[in-house]
Design an enzyme around this catalytic site. Structure first.
Site, PDB file in Angstrom:
ATOM      1  CG  HIS A  84     -53.344  36.229 -13.615  1.00  0.00           C
ATOM      2  ND1 HIS A  84     -53.321  37.093 -12.551  1.00  0.00           N
ATOM      3  CD2 HIS A  84     -52.062  35.814 -13.772  1.00  0.00           C
ATOM      4  CE1 HIS A  84     -52.083  37.209 -12.092  1.00  0.00           C
ATOM      5  NE2 HIS A  84     -51.298  36.435 -12.821  1.00  0.00           N
ATOM      6  CG  ASP A 220     -56.005  38.524 -10.903  1.00  0.00           C
ATOM      7  OD1 ASP A 220     -56.481  37.380 -11.014  1.00  0.00           O
ATOM      8  OD2 ASP A 220     -54.975  38.900 -11.506  1.00  0.00           O
ATOM      9  CB  SER A 648     -49.176  35.581 -10.337  1.00  0.00           C
ATOM     10  OG  SER A 648     -48.948  36.657 -11.195  1.00  0.00           O
TER      11      SER A 648
END
Lengths: 714, 714
Positions: A84, A220, A648
């Protein structure tokens, strides 16, 4: 040498640090040598002092990527981050021939690695130096706005001097709310290429439904590669560029995580509020979050009511509606979490005890800080409504943007307010153009009616008389005012907006329009509010350091160190792999397996795992990546590490400093952690590196990449 | 003596029984002595042979109550069952002065115990005898409908003879699908009184939201008392009646359950299908359940579409919509569970192996059975639609009820079809009256359009020509037919319906009406379909015993016994307290605590625990009822016992035969267990008797009841 309370806290606290919550803390790397004892006790096998220097291995392998974090995983600039975080790059390379989003991407050799969008950046930190005295020199003795401006001017000067050397991007980070400032020098890598991305249904398996959820089953991750010019210096994309050789890269572990294992994580967490005052906690819990929930819900209701029997309006406002729902859900979740943790009482009791023990020299400042915060709090209800009047409308927002752009464009570019400089004009033009797809006059009037009705109900002292004059004091006056404005304005026409945009960007007068006339009044009010806000901000910047000193001393007396609130600078968190018990009789294991992918799979988005993955799971062909105890392939794992947005893509390391995971989410129960860390509920969600290795080995093979990372092919 | 395979299976299977799933099985008590070895191995400390006689202790303490099960817990007729099983009694006693539902009820001494609704019954089993030969004597040699009628006539005769003795209610239970029949004699207690009910927010905490869910926090229990005449015989309510002295009562344990503990349960499970053929499993999974999901969803869509912009219709159809949603959810859950367990393949493989080993003498019957089942299957699609045409409509259903009532009322009462006898007339009148609140012509036509369009699409052989004649073969013809019918009928008027009801119940001619004319045609078709169905039912009743014999032999060869499918007769299940792992990385503990009540509490229905309960939890005043390991008060627990609808209120016993729990629900994952028992997912949900004891001791005190049950007051 006279020790400040901070120095004393750092000296004392280090050995006893974090007595309260062993795993709470987004530590500055420079704090880690002082935490050596607790790090060792927690299980860290390396040398804590090696973690202190952000410009030396292993931290020099950790970089900023897009809005998140990443880490180099080979000497040739191979870079690991989240799917992402790299999503823009994957999307940029999607074409009719190659659907990189849905099918994923595997470069067939380095020549096949695809250039990222030109504005994609990787930042490698090459300097981190305290510049507190330089920043505060001019500010000392000043108050309010003057203090604010002196600090801002010093920061701008330091950045300019730093960047004058060339080849680096500089910034000045504010630690402990104005107590300390650090100059950060970063290499800006501008030729980034896409190397390996799993298909969407792996990289984003579960999408919004599983977002913030555990157990999780998402791959991810994405591999990028940084390139530089032949001279080794950052350069824009060129096919002649060569792979960047980073100062360090992380080694992937062959072992996986299991419950209780030591874990640590480095990254660039965005914003937290944990060192805010008890009054700020109370305001957040008693007023700000309940208000958000209530107003967002009202706007949701307005849009849904307007959408009944108006399919066109439903389409136009679908995205805004979804965003309001997400915001409402998030505010409600934060509130729920803070109430569950009883954060208000806990913070208040802690502060009360602190104040009882605080030196008189800080007391006056802390009282003055309270007064400034109270003023900010009082303005909060009106400020929130005013912000929504532009952010939740299309036509009024356009008018206000045009008027503000006109005002700012009269100044030299550098002096303009951020958001209205030349580089921002494309964005403004985009907003003016999207109106055509997102605007319905009835819905906009209904939204403004809801917001302005609330505004009308504010006490006299909290309203701006200019709003009263424009929209009246009664529902009937408001209705008439809006009807008149929206019937008369021509800004609903795109050409009308764009011709005024051309005038505004040159700072020229705008062709008259009733909505623009209203916007001129509202922008004047906005500018006054901004001035007041900067005045308060300056005071708080001056006064909060006294609150911080009191806190350092208090924590030192408890044998605890203090980490600065997150501010997008490099931080380290350490803790362990830990299960979650979210509710009575419910336990979540800290490691998930591919069985969960099959269980969740519905063959429809977002639970539509690709056939090759399902087949490989069915075959049970897991090789060296299988968990030795579970006897199957793992997917994600859970730690109690302290994270927030911006983490992240943070690499998760084991006790030996080897890469075992890639942070990509947290659990719903920890959505309130930006204010309050509750060790019962705060968890971070990571991709198990064995899952990445398995995908590269057996499912969507990329043997050359495994070789490059020094990993087995099976 | 020549042994039938069943006898052989019972002899052999007993010692090796249930090798496949130790906890699968709803055993007839008479089977338990044969299961002695496995019972002992499972941990049972008592004498298995004592469990064989349903008319002797301890099983004689277990009774049928309302639609569920209950158990005597004192020598003075104190009876424990679920709050939801006794709900009618609680509701019957609600008044403006005393809201027994929301506030609960505690009798202040025996004089204060409140009479139940007069039709509430408790049945005590006093006889259980095999009557297979008597039932089948006349049927042998017959086929189809004649076989069916012979069996039914024999059953009716046995019941009549049995009840002629007086004082008992008799029935004949069909075991193993026509293989065996048992005469059951039951004492019918008719004076039942309400003694103790917790408030709704305890007895039904979580309501529909938590229904089928685990973890659970519901105090789903109520105490009643059975009374009899002074002569000790059943008698209707009279204040002179005296408490009934049951043949046995259960003793409540002072210890609670913990993971792994032996547990057993006795009760009256309603219906299961586990001994159905592989073809029936395939039909259920491939056709019946997907069809239900699809058609229910279509009807939901129809009602929701019609409700848009019609608030009145939304109100009228709210209850029907909710019921359709529940039915759809349940069908989808059953389907999901059967697919997850791969029940179709497993059942098919098992049957294939069985058939390969089956005696030739059964083969012809099994082939004939298959043919009959295939015919039933073929009729399924049409039958399902026709059933919905009356069950999902108001006016058409009324018309068909009136027509059928007219036909049946021409016969002597005893010969009338069940549902149309004199005792059913009040119910029919109620249906005719509720139309006024539940009918909207546009919605009814839309529902019929959906159903009849599907009917039109059935192949020729599957449609009744009478439907074609009435509703045409095209959408346009259907639209016209419905418009004409509903424009012309006068049955929308209550007086019109009720005047015809008066005529119909006397078997007289009904004043003409277009919808009644259509109903006459449809009822004629219905009668023909019923005749065909009974013909098939008779054949299956004749043929299934051969399939059963083949199965007994096959199971015997595997060392396993066979329990009959549930049929509302007394059964015993044994197993243990067991956690649930419903999904990857998710674990549910088998015991919940009061902490979960607080966590779930929102102060709004259905999570609005009463203040006295929340206060008692906050005080932590748990006394002798606290769990010694968890150090807190438990609420519910989970076992792997084999249950289905009808087991509500079943007592759960520990290894020493003491009462530790009260069954009240199962988990969502086991909703498919009526067809297939999957030990991974099948769980039953019980009230921990320590929670009951704590409520009676500390929260809503009833010390006299604790004394009566021989329990400590603290």
């Amino acid at each position: 040498m006279k020790r400040t309370p901070l120095a004393a806290a750092m000296a004392l606290g280090m050995s006893l640090a974090a007595a309260a919550n062993a795993n709470e803390g987004m530590w500055m790397p420079t704090q880690l040598p002082g935490l050596a004892k607790t790090l060792k006790e927690a299980g860290f096998k390396g040398d804590p002092s090696a973690l202190a220097d952000v410009t030396a291995p292993p931290l020099s392998a950790v970089v900023r990527v897009g809005g998140g974090t990443g880490a180099f995983v080979s000497g040739d600039g191979l870079l690991l981050t989240n799917h992402h975080v790299a999503y823009g790059v994957i999307q940029y390379n999607a074409s009719k021939e190659h659907d990189t989003i849905n099918d994923g991407f595997i470069a067939q050799g380095r020549d096949d690695e695809r250039a990222a969008n030109p504005d994609y950046r990787v930042l490698v930190t090459v300097g981190f130096d305290k510049v507190t005295d330089e920043v505060l020199k001019e500010a000392r003795g000043k108050n309010g706005r003057a203090y604010y401006d002196a600090v801002e001017n010093a920061r701008k000067r330091i950045v300019a001097d730093c960047e004058a050397e060339g080849g680096v991007r500089c910034s000045v980070a504010n630690m402990y709310y104005g107590s300390d400032f650090y100059r950060i020098r970063q290499l800006e890598l501008t030729d980034i290429r896409l190397v390996y991305a799993p298909p969407r249904a792996i990289g984003n398996y579960g999408d919004e439904i599983d977002n913030f959820m555990w157990p999780r089953h998402t791959g991810d991750f994405t591999l990028l590669r940084a390139y530089v010019g032949k001279d080794g210096k950052p350069a824009p994309y060129s096919k002649d560029n060569v792979p960047y050789h980073p100062p360090a890269h992380l080694k992937m572990s062959l072992d996986g995580p299991k419950e209780g294992d030591y874990a640590m994580l480095a990254g660039y967490p965005g914003t937290t509020y944990r060192l805010r005052t008890a009054a700020e906690f109370a305001n957040q819990i008693d007023t700000v979050l309940p208000r958000r929930v209530e107003v967002f819900q009202q706007l949701i209701d307005v849009i849904e009511a307007q959408g009944k029997g108006n399919a066109d309006a439903r389409t136009r406002y679908a995205s805004q509606l979804q965003s309001l729902k997400n915001n409402r859900k998030r505010a409600a979740g934060e509130l729920e979490g803070l109430l569950r943790s009883d954060a208000k009482t806990q913070r208040a009791q802690d502060e009360q005890a602190m104040l009882a023990a605080t030196d008189a020299r800080y007391k006056a400042d802390i009282d003055a800080l309270s007064a400034s915060l109270a003023a900010e709090r009082d303005a909060g209800a009106g400020d929130f409504l005013v912000t929504l009047m532009s952010s939740q409308t299309q036509l009024l927002r356009s008018a206000m943007l045009l008027e503000r752009l006109r005002i700012e464009s009269a100044k030299p570019d550098a002096a303009r307010e951020s958001g209205y400089q030349q580089r921002d004009q494309a964005l403004i033009e985009g907003v003016l153009k999207q109106v055509q797809r997102r605007y319905d006059p009835a819905v906009e009037k209904a939204l403004l009616t809801a917001l302005l009705t609330r505004y009308q109900q504010l006490p006299d002292a909290r309203r701006d008389a200019r709003y009263d004059a424009l929209f009246g004091r009664t529902p009937e006056q408001l209705r008439k005012a809006l009807d008149t404005l929206y019937a008369a304005t021509r800004l609903g026409n795109e050409a009308q907006r764009l011709s005024r945009f051309e005038a505004a960007r040159k700072g020229g007068a705008l062709e008259a329009d009733p909505l623009l006339a209203a916007a001129a009044t509202l922008v004047a009010a906005q500018l006054d509010a901004e001035r007041e806000s900067k005045e308060r901000e300056g005071e708080q910047l001056r006064l909060r350091p006294s609150y911080m000193q009191a806190l350092f001393a208090w924590r030192a007396s408890q044998g605890r160190a203090v980490y600065p609130d997150a501010n997008s600078t490099l931080r380290i968190s350490y803790g362990k792999v830990e299960a979650l018990h979210p509710r009575d009789a419910v336990s979540y294991s800290p490691v998930t397996t591919v069985a969960g992918i099959v269980e969740k799979n519905t063959n429809t988005v977002p639970f539509d795992a690709p056939r090759p993955l399902l087949d490989a799971i069915a075959r049970g062909d897991f090789g060296s990546t299988a968990d030795p105890v579970l006897k199957t392939q793992t997917v994600n794992f859970l730690t109690n590490l302290d994270t927030t947005g911006g983490n992240s893509g943070s690499p998760v390391l084991n006790a030996r400093g080897e890469l075992i995971g890639l942070n990509f989410d947290s659990n719903w129960e920890s959505v309130s952690a930006s204010w309050w860390f509750d060790p019962r509920y705060k968890r971070a969600v990571h991709v198990d590196m064995r899952y990445l290795r398995w995908l590269l080995a057996k499912v969507y093979p990329a043997p050359a990449l495994l070789d490059e990372m020094g990993l087995p092919r099976e």
